[in-house]
Write an enzyme that holds these catalytic residues in place. Structure first.
Site, short mmCIF file in Angstrom:
data_model
loop_
_atom_site.label_atom_id
_atom_site.label_comp_id
_atom_site.label_asym_id
_atom_site.label_seq_id
_atom_site.Cartn_x
_atom_site.Cartn_y
_atom_site.Cartn_z
N ARG A 238 -23.55 -62.94 0.88
CA ARG A 238 -22.78 -64.06 1.40
C ARG A 238 -21.31 -63.74 1.27
O ARG A 238 -20.85 -63.23 0.23
CB ARG A 238 -23.11 -65.35 0.63
CG ARG A 238 -24.42 -66.01 1.04
CD ARG A 238 -24.30 -66.62 2.43
NE ARG A 238 -25.49 -67.35 2.84
CZ ARG A 238 -26.49 -66.82 3.54
NH1 ARG A 238 -26.44 -65.54 3.88
NH2 ARG A 238 -27.51 -67.56 3.90
N GLU A 267 -16.90 -67.52 9.08
CA GLU A 267 -17.64 -66.90 10.18
C GLU A 267 -17.73 -67.90 11.35
O GLU A 267 -17.89 -69.09 11.12
CB GLU A 267 -19.04 -66.50 9.72
CG GLU A 267 -19.03 -65.47 8.60
CD GLU A 267 -20.42 -65.16 8.06
OE1 GLU A 267 -21.41 -65.76 8.56
OE2 GLU A 267 -20.53 -64.36 7.13
N HIS A 286 -22.78 -60.83 10.76
CA HIS A 286 -23.84 -61.50 9.99
C HIS A 286 -25.20 -61.22 10.65
O HIS A 286 -25.95 -62.12 11.00
CB HIS A 286 -23.59 -63.00 9.89
CG HIS A 286 -24.28 -63.63 8.71
ND1 HIS A 286 -23.77 -64.70 8.02
CD2 HIS A 286 -25.46 -63.32 8.10
CE1 HIS A 286 -24.60 -65.05 7.05
NE2 HIS A 286 -25.63 -64.22 7.08
#
Length: 332
Positions: A238, A267, A286
């Site tokens: 993360r 993000e 991601h």
């Protein structure tokens, strides 16, 4: 008179066949991914919704849970669940489910992809060919993986998968975890180190810890200064686990050699971010679980968790399993 189907809010991309499975048992209220449910769903639907299927982009905070008084289960299409206020959900008798296990291999593969890419400088190698520099001479030499030390900060399912892959490259694997993984040690998969020893010895430091109040910003300047100047940081966990401002400073000042990042503090990453201007950083969107096979398996599990919880069956993956026994009474 037949009993009406329970209402569920779906804020995730569900394949047609899995959507049909939900429709056979529930009435669906669709919400675009990432929108706030307490704003995008009508008051009438919020009052009766019994379940939520969402991604990590959908906030399920205290305000959202307050606006969904009848909800019994939130099924997250992800392993992480930092988008959900789990203590508030637990207090309100709301079961939280996630999708662990099915994405471990894909994330481990991407982690090793970063290791290879950084060691062999493959992004620059690609650019070297494309801009015609090869016509003027050979590309600079890079580094072998054999004999290098991979340090794993966190030794859960994904960490163990990464360790197995690293062994195939004849890398030395060490780890630090809150709890010792004696089974992996006995198997010869990885050797335990204190946190400071891990930082000092690693040629590649790969982060595999969940985001929590304890881990937020826990990899910062102190850690970068303790690492080798030749070492690389890899984060597929993360983004907020790493202090991004400190990382940028460490990369600019040469405290570490580079980084491979699949996750960031914010993000999607703004292309104006300093990270995008650093040549010693490899970035991904991601995408650790972003394979056709893995995303399908994740959605199957997320849908199964949702339907099992609403049907009175035990879901396969529960974040707060103690809630399950009281689900019926919580919203009676």
């Amino acid at each position: 008179m037949p009993q009406s189907l329970p209402t569920v809010i779906v804020s995730a991309p569900v394949p047609p066949d899995l959507r049909a499975a939900i429709e056979a048992a529930c009435r669906i209220v669709d919400v675009p991914t990432g929108q706030r449910l307490d704003e995008a769903v009508s008051a009438a639907d919020r009052a009766v919704a019994r379940g939520v299927l969402c991604t990590v982009r959908t906030p399920v905070d205290a305000a959202t849970l307050e606006a969904l008084p009848a909800v019994a289960v939130v099924s997250n299409f992800a392993v992480g669940y930092d988008n959900i206020d789990v203590p508030r959900a637990t207090k309100g008798g709301v079961l939280v489910c996630n999708t662990p296990g099915v994405l471990d291999r894909a994330v481990a593969d991407l982690t090793m992809g970063f290791v290879i890419c950084l060691a062999r400088d493959m992004v620059e190698g690609d650019a070297y060919v494309r801009r015609g520099a090869w016509l003027r001479g050979p590309a600079p030499l890079t580094s072998d993986l054999a004999g290098k030390t991979l340090g794993l900060l966190g030794m859960g399912r994904i960490g163990r998968m990464v360790a197995r892959r690293a062994q195939a490259f004849d890398m030395r694997v060490i780890y630090h975890n809150r709890n010792r993984d004696t089974a992996s040690e006995e198997e010869g998969l990885a050797a335990y180190r204190t946190r400071d020893e891990l930082l000092a010895e690693s040629d590649f430091l790969s982060v595999h810890v969940p985001l929590s109040a304890e881990t937020r910003g826990s990899v910062g300047m102190r850690e970068f200064e303790a690492m080798k100047p030749s070492a690389y940081l890899i984060n597929t966990a993360r983004g907020p686990v790493v202090d991004e401002a400190a990382l940028i400073q460490a990369l600019r000042e040469g405290h570490i050699a580079g980084a491979g990042l699949d996750v960031m503090e914010r993000e999607p990453l703004d292309p104006a971010s300093p990270l995008c201007a650093l040549s010693n950083v490899v970035l991904q969107a991601h995408a650790g679980s972003a394979t056709v096979e893995t995303r399908r398996a994740m959605m199957e599990l997320a849908v199964t968790n949702l339907l099992d919880a609403l049907g009175g069956r035990q879901p396969l993956a529960m974040v707060n399993p103690a809630v399950r026994d009281g689900m019926g009474a919580a919203h009676a």
